[in-house]
Design a protein around this motif. Sequence first.
Motif: not given
Length: 83
Positions: A42, A44, A49-50, A53-54, A56-57
């Motif tokens: 990720s 950003g 946010d970073v 996202r990381a 979650k992925e």
Amino acid sequence: MSDPDKFDVEAKNIYEAHKEEWEKRYSGKIIAIDVDANDLVSVGDHLKDVSLRARKERPDHRLFVRRVGNNPSVARLRNRNYA
């Protein structure tokens, strides 16, 4: 070497292996490095946010977050999984 120290060394080695490319493309950005997969997960402008996202992925992977460039400090993730 303790697990946190080993983790930090692994993350640093991954960053160093990709340093030239990542600093050219993402200078000043915050990145999340997936230590288990040996890659970037990720990118950003904001830590929250970073990291979201990381996680979650790749929820079960060990992640290391840093700023790209000469001043890497942004924060440490509190719930890193140490294998």
